[in-house]
Write a protein that holds these residues in place. Structure first.
Motif, mmCIF file in Angstrom:
data_model
loop_
_atom_site.group_PDB
_atom_site.id
_atom_site.type_symbol
_atom_site.label_atom_id
_atom_site.label_comp_id
_atom_site.label_asym_id
_atom_site.label_seq_id
_atom_site.Cartn_x
_atom_site.Cartn_y
_atom_site.Cartn_z
ATOM 1 N N UNK A 6 27.050 48.297 113.402
ATOM 2 C CA UNK A 6 26.798 48.767 112.043
ATOM 3 C C UNK A 6 28.033 49.461 111.501
ATOM 4 N N UNK A 7 28.523 48.960 110.381
ATOM 5 C CA UNK A 7 29.701 49.571 109.766
ATOM 6 C C UNK A 7 29.264 50.779 108.955
ATOM 7 N N UNK A 8 29.910 51.884 109.173
ATOM 8 C CA UNK A 8 29.589 53.100 108.421
ATOM 9 C C UNK A 8 30.552 53.209 107.253
ATOM 10 N N UNK A 9 30.039 53.144 105.999
ATOM 11 C CA UNK A 9 30.923 53.219 104.839
ATOM 12 C C UNK A 9 31.748 54.497 104.868
ATOM 13 N N UNK A 10 33.030 54.349 104.702
ATOM 14 C CA UNK A 10 33.919 55.502 104.750
ATOM 15 C C UNK A 10 34.226 56.000 103.338
ATOM 16 N N UNK A 11 33.927 57.241 103.074
ATOM 17 C CA UNK A 11 34.207 57.850 101.779
ATOM 18 C C UNK A 11 35.302 58.893 101.952
ATOM 19 N N UNK A 12 36.100 59.039 100.922
ATOM 20 C CA UNK A 12 37.201 59.996 100.984
ATOM 21 C C UNK A 12 36.724 61.425 100.720
ATOM 22 N N UNK A 137 30.640 56.993 94.912
ATOM 23 C CA UNK A 137 30.664 56.961 96.368
ATOM 24 C C UNK A 137 31.999 57.407 96.942
ATOM 25 N N UNK A 138 33.079 57.151 96.208
ATOM 26 C CA UNK A 138 34.422 57.443 96.718
ATOM 27 C C UNK A 138 35.359 57.540 95.519
ATOM 28 N N UNK A 139 36.039 58.652 95.382
ATOM 29 C CA UNK A 139 36.876 58.855 94.204
ATOM 30 C C UNK A 139 38.105 57.946 94.178
ATOM 31 N N UNK A 140 38.405 57.273 95.291
ATOM 32 C CA UNK A 140 39.577 56.392 95.343
ATOM 33 C C UNK A 140 39.230 54.920 95.110
ATOM 34 N N UNK A 141 37.937 54.578 95.142
ATOM 35 C CA UNK A 141 37.503 53.192 94.961
ATOM 36 C C UNK A 141 36.258 53.161 94.095
#
Length: 214
Positions: A6-12, A137-141
């Protein structure tokens, strides 16, 4: 082929002011997220307030502010939880599926999304965050990029193509499915079945053209 992890979404960034350490604190945070989901279903995001969330969760508003600076942060954490649930469901389903071709893969991913839209409180109103912020979800994407990156990590084990090619194709497929599913839910709160079927067909055809049917 080895099982897909299971891939865990990575957030900044994290919406939490501090991580709950004790089990009681973790349970309280979950109650706040559940309460915000219920209220979003009932009132929508714009009418949501931290006071309403705290009251529904049965906690003091000061307790909420110990963990979240504002309602946006609460909904960000709720959306991250939903994304983790989505990714875990996709991983688990594909591990069990051993699909023979893209038809099964696409059906499974879209069906998981549809089930969440129909069954998970608050999800039909905020989805993966665009209603609040395109980079919730992520300020960079943007939010869709976070989803695509997670799906790329999962599906790369099944596709013998360069990672950038997989990510690009999944980006196109995701944006196409997103637009068609939004139309399906505008036509019918449960999702217009004809449009859903067409979305699957369009995405399947596109991905089969990129990666083959098996």
């Amino acid at each position: 082929m080895s099982d897909i992890q299971a891939a865990k979404p990575q957030a900044e960034t994290t919406p939490l002011r501090r991580q709950p350490v004790q089990q009681r604190s973790a349970k309280r945070v979950e109650q706040m997220l559940d309460a915000s989901a219920q209220l979003i279903d009932e009132l929508g995001y714009d009418a949501l307030t931290t006071t309403l969330i705290a009251k529904r969760a049965g906690v003091a508003v000061g307790s909420l502010y110990q963990f979240f600076p504002d309602k946006r942060a609460v909904v960000q954490a709720l959306t991250q939880r939903n994304l983790e649930r989505f990714v875990a469901s996709v991983s688990e389903t594909l591990n069990d599926l051993a699909p023979e071709h893209w038809w099964d893969v696409v059906d499974s991913i879209l069906d998981i999304y549809l089930d969440m839209h129909r069954e998970v409180p608050g999800f039909s109103k905020v989805h993966f965050g665009d209603v609040v912020d395109r980079q919730l979800l992520d300020e960079t994407r943007d939010n869709n990029a976070v989803i695509v990156d997670a799906l790329t990590e999962i599906l790369s084990a099944r596709i013998s193509s360069p990672l950038d090619d997989i990510r690009f194709a999944l980006t196109i497929a995701n944006e196409t499915a997103d637009a068609l599913l939004k139309l399906a839910f505008r036509r019918d709160p449960r999702g217009d079945e004809r449009i859903v079927a067409e979305a699957k067909s369009v995405v399947k055809g596109y991905l089969a053209g990129k990666f083959g049917e098996a």
